[in-house]
Scaffold this motif. Structure first.
Motif, short mmCIF file in Angstrom:
data_model
loop_
_atom_site.label_atom_id
_atom_site.label_comp_id
_atom_site.label_asym_id
_atom_site.label_seq_id
_atom_site.Cartn_x
_atom_site.Cartn_y
_atom_site.Cartn_z
N THR A 149 0.74 -1.14 0.12
CA THR A 149 0.07 -0.20 -0.03
C THR A 149 0.95 1.14 0.11
O THR A 149 0.39 2.40 0.05
CB THR A 149 -0.97 0.00 1.24
N ARG A 150 2.23 1.30 0.20
CA ARG A 150 2.77 2.07 0.03
C ARG A 150 3.09 2.94 -1.42
O ARG A 150 2.93 2.42 -2.23
CB ARG A 150 4.46 1.83 0.51
N PRO A 151 3.36 4.23 -1.37
CA PRO A 151 3.28 4.89 -2.57
C PRO A 151 4.78 4.69 -3.38
O PRO A 151 5.66 4.20 -2.69
CB PRO A 151 3.74 6.38 -2.05
N GLU A 152 4.87 4.75 -4.46
CA GLU A 152 5.98 4.33 -5.19
C GLU A 152 7.41 5.07 -5.06
O GLU A 152 8.26 4.41 -5.28
CB GLU A 152 5.61 4.48 -6.78
N ASN A 153 7.27 6.22 -4.50
CA ASN A 153 8.52 7.01 -4.39
C ASN A 153 8.92 6.58 -2.71
O ASN A 153 9.94 7.46 -2.26
CB ASN A 153 8.20 8.64 -4.33
N PHE A 154 8.31 5.54 -2.09
CA PHE A 154 8.79 5.29 -0.57
C PHE A 154 9.34 3.88 -0.69
O PHE A 154 8.72 3.11 -0.80
CB PHE A 154 7.52 5.36 0.16
N TYR A 155 10.47 3.95 -0.40
CA TYR A 155 11.28 2.63 -0.38
C TYR A 155 12.07 2.45 1.13
O TYR A 155 12.60 1.62 1.10
CB TYR A 155 12.23 2.75 -1.48
N LEU A 156 11.64 3.06 1.90
CA LEU A 156 12.01 2.79 3.42
C LEU A 156 11.90 1.51 3.59
O LEU A 156 12.39 0.90 4.58
CB LEU A 156 11.37 3.89 4.22
N HIS A 157 10.67 0.80 3.25
CA HIS A 157 10.06 -0.52 3.61
C HIS A 157 11.28 -1.42 3.08
O HIS A 157 11.18 -2.67 3.94
CB HIS A 157 8.88 -1.07 2.91
N ILE A 158 11.99 -1.16 2.44
CA ILE A 158 13.14 -2.09 1.84
C ILE A 158 14.04 -1.97 3.03
O ILE A 158 14.54 -3.53 3.49
CB ILE A 158 13.96 -1.61 0.59
N ILE A 159 14.49 -1.22 3.79
CA ILE A 159 15.31 -1.24 4.81
C ILE A 159 14.43 -2.11 6.28
O ILE A 159 15.25 -2.59 6.61
CB ILE A 159 15.75 0.11 5.35
N ILE A 160 13.33 -1.71 6.00
CA ILE A 160 12.61 -2.64 7.41
C ILE A 160 12.71 -3.93 6.96
O ILE A 160 12.71 -4.79 7.86
CB ILE A 160 11.16 -2.22 7.38
N LEU A 161 12.51 -4.37 5.77
CA LEU A 161 12.58 -5.80 5.08
C LEU A 161 14.07 -6.39 5.53
O LEU A 161 14.09 -7.49 6.08
CB LEU A 161 12.48 -6.00 3.81
N ASP A 162 15.03 -5.64 5.58
CA ASP A 162 16.40 -6.22 5.57
C ASP A 162 16.57 -6.43 7.16
O ASP A 162 17.09 -7.24 7.70
CB ASP A 162 17.47 -5.25 5.36
N MET A 163 16.01 -5.60 7.82
CA MET A 163 15.92 -5.69 9.41
C MET A 163 14.96 -7.13 9.83
O MET A 163 15.54 -7.62 10.99
CB MET A 163 15.36 -4.55 10.47
N ALA A 164 13.98 -7.09 9.10
CA ALA A 164 13.19 -8.36 9.42
C ALA A 164 13.94 -9.61 9.15
O ALA A 164 13.61 -10.66 9.81
CB ALA A 164 11.83 -8.21 8.72
#
Length: 195
Positions: A136-151
């Motif tokens: 659901t995140r907007p296309e210019n928001f890629y902070l969730h990739i960092i969250i993935l790495d932490m997970a």
């Protein structure tokens, strides 16, 4: 002309031999690694470390639930009070409830097989839920990739479990995030997305 044809056939034959040798060595290395990790499958080893594994997992699940709750603020910032926000809030509330129930239930677990199944079910549900949220995140928001790495870091290093049960949620999480990034960003003009 016949010389070129025989040279090409010989070259293809050598290439196939090299590939076959490489695949055999990879398979031997994989089998060797699998045998080296077989210690985690021994009952004495698993039973000896069950208590510390449970206490460490309870702490990790608490922090996962806390981070799930705190990221609701980000949902509100992106979505305000939309129907998507309320759907994500319900999903997050369900994950937090599941986390609390798991923390309470882990105290009563006396068998490492039950522990393994409880933890892998929890990690799979967290992975799938976070992927739904990230979509659901907007296309210019890629902070969730960092969250993935932490997970993925948490899946492998913090929560102790059999390797296959650690790898399964991490692989699903990683492949799902690659699919989200591919669909969301479409093209890979930004070099940091490729890495």
């Amino acid at each position: 002309i016949q010389g070129n044809v025989s040279e090409k056939q010989a070259s293809k034959g050598r290439f196939r031999e090299v590939i076959a040798v490489a695949l055999r060595r990879f398979a031997q290395g994989f089998v060797g690694a699998w045998k080296r990790t077989s210690l985690e499958n021994k009952e004495e080893y698993r039973h000896l470390f069950l208590e510390p594994d449970i206490s460490q997992a309870r702490i990790a699940v608490f922090f996962i639930a806390l981070s799930i709750a705190l990221f609701t603020i980000g949902d509100y910032m992106f979505l305000a009070f939309s129907s998507t926000f309320f759907a994500l809030a319900v999903l997050r509330l369900g994950l937090i409830s599941y986390s609390i129930l798991l923390i309470r239930h882990l105290r009563q677990v006396k068998n490492y097989r039950s522990y393994d199944l409880l933890i892998v079910a929890y990690l799979l549900s967290v992975a799938v839920s976070v992927l739904l949220i990230n979509s659901t995140r907007p296309e210019n928001f890629y902070l969730h990739i960092i969250i993935l790495d932490m997970a993925v870091f948490i899946f492998y290093l913090v929560i102790q479990n059999r390797f296959i049960f650690q790898a399964l949620p991490a692989i699903i999480f990683s492949l799902g995030e690659v699919a989200i990034v591919t669909v969301t960003f479409g093209n890979f003009d930004m070099p940091e997305l490729v890495t």
